[in-house]
Design a protein around this motif. Structure first.
Motif, PDB file in Angstrom:
ATOM      1  N   ARG A  27     -26.136  97.229  29.018  1.00 52.44           N
ATOM      2  CA  ARG A  27     -25.790  98.498  29.656  1.00 52.44           C
ATOM      3  C   ARG A  27     -24.589  99.109  28.960  1.00 52.44           C
ATOM      4  O   ARG A  27     -23.584  98.459  28.743  1.00 52.44           O
ATOM      5  CB  ARG A  27     -25.477  98.282  31.122  1.00 52.44           C
ATOM      6  CG  ARG A  27     -26.685  97.931  31.906  1.00 52.44           C
ATOM      7  CD  ARG A  27     -26.373  97.958  33.359  1.00 52.44           C
ATOM      8  NE  ARG A  27     -27.624  97.959  34.083  1.00 52.44           N
ATOM      9  CZ  ARG A  27     -27.708  98.074  35.370  1.00 52.44           C
ATOM     10  NH1 ARG A  27     -26.631  98.207  36.084  1.00 52.44           N
ATOM     11  NH2 ARG A  27     -28.873  98.052  35.959  1.00 52.44           N
ATOM     12  N   GLU A  29     -21.497 101.784  28.701  1.00 49.97           N
ATOM     13  CA  GLU A  29     -20.536 102.456  29.571  1.00 49.97           C
ATOM     14  C   GLU A  29     -19.488 103.082  28.675  1.00 49.97           C
ATOM     15  O   GLU A  29     -19.057 102.490  27.693  1.00 49.97           O
ATOM     16  CB  GLU A  29     -19.888 101.475  30.541  1.00 49.97           C
ATOM     17  CG  GLU A  29     -19.051 102.176  31.566  1.00 49.97           C
ATOM     18  CD  GLU A  29     -18.841 101.341  32.809  1.00 49.97           C
ATOM     19  OE1 GLU A  29     -17.867 101.622  33.492  1.00 49.97           O
ATOM     20  OE2 GLU A  29     -19.634 100.452  33.089  1.00 49.97           O
ATOM     21  N   ARG A  56     -13.379 111.887  39.100  1.00 51.97           N
ATOM     22  CA  ARG A  56     -14.834 111.899  38.941  1.00 51.97           C
ATOM     23  C   ARG A  56     -15.487 113.241  39.263  1.00 51.97           C
ATOM     24  O   ARG A  56     -16.607 113.488  38.862  1.00 51.97           O
ATOM     25  CB  ARG A  56     -15.477 110.838  39.851  1.00 51.97           C
ATOM     26  CG  ARG A  56     -14.969 109.432  39.711  1.00 51.97           C
ATOM     27  CD  ARG A  56     -15.356 108.776  38.454  1.00 51.97           C
ATOM     28  NE  ARG A  56     -16.791 108.526  38.384  1.00 51.97           N
ATOM     29  CZ  ARG A  56     -17.390 107.999  37.341  1.00 51.97           C
ATOM     30  NH1 ARG A  56     -16.696 107.675  36.286  1.00 51.97           N
ATOM     31  NH2 ARG A  56     -18.669 107.813  37.326  1.00 51.97           N
ATOM     32  N   ARG A  71     -19.313 116.810  37.864  1.00 53.87           N
ATOM     33  CA  ARG A  71     -19.300 115.430  38.340  1.00 53.87           C
ATOM     34  C   ARG A  71     -19.645 114.499  37.180  1.00 53.87           C
ATOM     35  O   ARG A  71     -20.604 114.729  36.449  1.00 53.87           O
ATOM     36  CB  ARG A  71     -20.321 115.244  39.454  1.00 53.87           C
ATOM     37  CG  ARG A  71     -20.430 113.838  39.961  1.00 53.87           C
ATOM     38  CD  ARG A  71     -21.466 113.664  41.032  1.00 53.87           C
ATOM     39  NE  ARG A  71     -22.275 114.845  41.188  1.00 53.87           N
ATOM     40  CZ  ARG A  71     -22.862 115.227  42.311  1.00 53.87           C
ATOM     41  NH1 ARG A  71     -22.744 114.506  43.367  1.00 53.87           N
ATOM     42  NH2 ARG A  71     -23.593 116.302  42.370  1.00 53.87           N
ATOM     43  N   GLN A  73     -21.316 111.367  35.862  1.00 50.90           N
ATOM     44  CA  GLN A  73     -22.406 110.496  36.307  1.00 50.90           C
ATOM     45  C   GLN A  73     -22.032 109.039  36.073  1.00 50.90           C
ATOM     46  O   GLN A  73     -21.073 108.736  35.358  1.00 50.90           O
ATOM     47  CB  GLN A  73     -23.703 110.849  35.571  1.00 50.90           C
ATOM     48  CG  GLN A  73     -24.228 112.205  35.934  1.00 50.90           C
ATOM     49  CD  GLN A  73     -24.607 112.306  37.408  1.00 50.90           C
ATOM     50  OE1 GLN A  73     -25.089 111.361  38.015  1.00 50.90           O
ATOM     51  NE2 GLN A  73     -24.370 113.459  37.989  1.00 50.90           N
ATOM     52  N   SER A  74     -22.807 108.133  36.637  1.00 54.92           N
ATOM     53  CA  SER A  74     -22.497 106.713  36.552  1.00 54.92           C
ATOM     54  C   SER A  74     -22.394 106.256  35.095  1.00 54.92           C
ATOM     55  O   SER A  74     -23.102 106.761  34.227  1.00 54.92           O
ATOM     56  CB  SER A  74     -23.551 105.898  37.294  1.00 54.92           C
ATOM     57  OG  SER A  74     -24.799 106.081  36.673  1.00 54.92           O
ATOM     58  N   ARG A  75     -21.518 105.354  34.838  1.00 52.02           N
ATOM     59  CA  ARG A  75     -21.238 104.751  33.533  1.00 52.02           C
ATOM     60  C   ARG A  75     -20.657 105.743  32.533  1.00 52.02           C
ATOM     61  O   ARG A  75     -20.505 105.427  31.378  1.00 52.02           O
ATOM     62  CB  ARG A  75     -22.486 104.070  32.964  1.00 52.02           C
ATOM     63  CG  ARG A  75     -23.001 102.972  33.886  1.00 52.02           C
ATOM     64  CD  ARG A  75     -24.045 102.125  33.245  1.00 52.02           C
ATOM     65  NE  ARG A  75     -25.009 102.818  32.463  1.00 52.02           N
ATOM     66  CZ  ARG A  75     -26.278 103.021  32.799  1.00 52.02           C
ATOM     67  NH1 ARG A  75     -26.708 102.576  33.955  1.00 52.02           N
ATOM     68  NH2 ARG A  75     -27.106 103.634  31.999  1.00 52.02           N
TER      69      ARG A  75
END
Length: 175
Positions: A27, A29, A56, A71, A73-75
């Motif tokens: 994954r 990041e 964030r 915003r 986003q994740s990672r």
């Protein structure tokens, strides 16, 4: 004692299951600076709102009721941006039929009240995040208030050897 049947299945030993499939890569990041440092400064009458998570998210408000949101986003792989049109369209002025028709056509061409237009900035390919984010807000989101986007062209893909260059366009949708 019974003799083993030649058609019985051989015994198997259970293998422990992995959490992720073997074909899934690691994954990714990306460490981004806080969004309140990346968020562009918009000219008045736009004002930046305080948010619960300034690292964030970021939000802007216009006196006419328009809103812009950002915003992470994740990672940290993308920054989602959106603009929502205010609750009212500009009034159609009194005048000749031609002037009223032009004003109605301008209202029809713009983002309708309460509708939202989204755009995404991928952080992996961006060299200057703050400048790219400011350009995205000024060149793609703010013009959506006056000219409703029908679609955005896809970035040009490099031609592969032996294959013709085919440029395609992705259809943007209005939500």
């Amino acid at each position: 004692m019974t003799e083993p049947d030649p058609f019985d299945r051989p015994g198997t030993t259970p293998t422990p299951r992995r959490r992720r499939p073997a074909f899934a890569g690691p994954r990714d990041e990306i460490d981004l600076p806080p969004l309140d440092q990346l968020a562009p400064t918009l000219d008045p009458p736009w004002s930046k709102e305080d948010t619960d998570t300034p690292d964030r998210t970021a939000a802007y408000q216009h006196p006419d009721g328009h809103r812009i949101g950002l915003r992470v986003q994740s990672r940290g792989l993308a920054i989602q941006t959106w603009i929502t049109a205010g609750p009212e369209l500009p009034p159609i002025p009194d005048g000749t039929d031609i002037e009223q028709a032009e004003a109605q056509a301008a209202n029809d061409a713009r983002l309708q009240p309460g509708r939202t237009w989204h755009a995404v900035l991928t952080t992996r390919t961006s060299k200057a995040l703050a400048a790219d984010l400011a350009a995205l807000v000024r060149e793609r989101l703010l013009p959506a208030l006056t000219n409703k986007p029908r679609g955005m062209p896809a970035p040009a893909q490099p031609a592969r050897i032996g294959q013709p260059d085919t440029a395609s366009q992705k259809e943007g949708t209005q939500k």
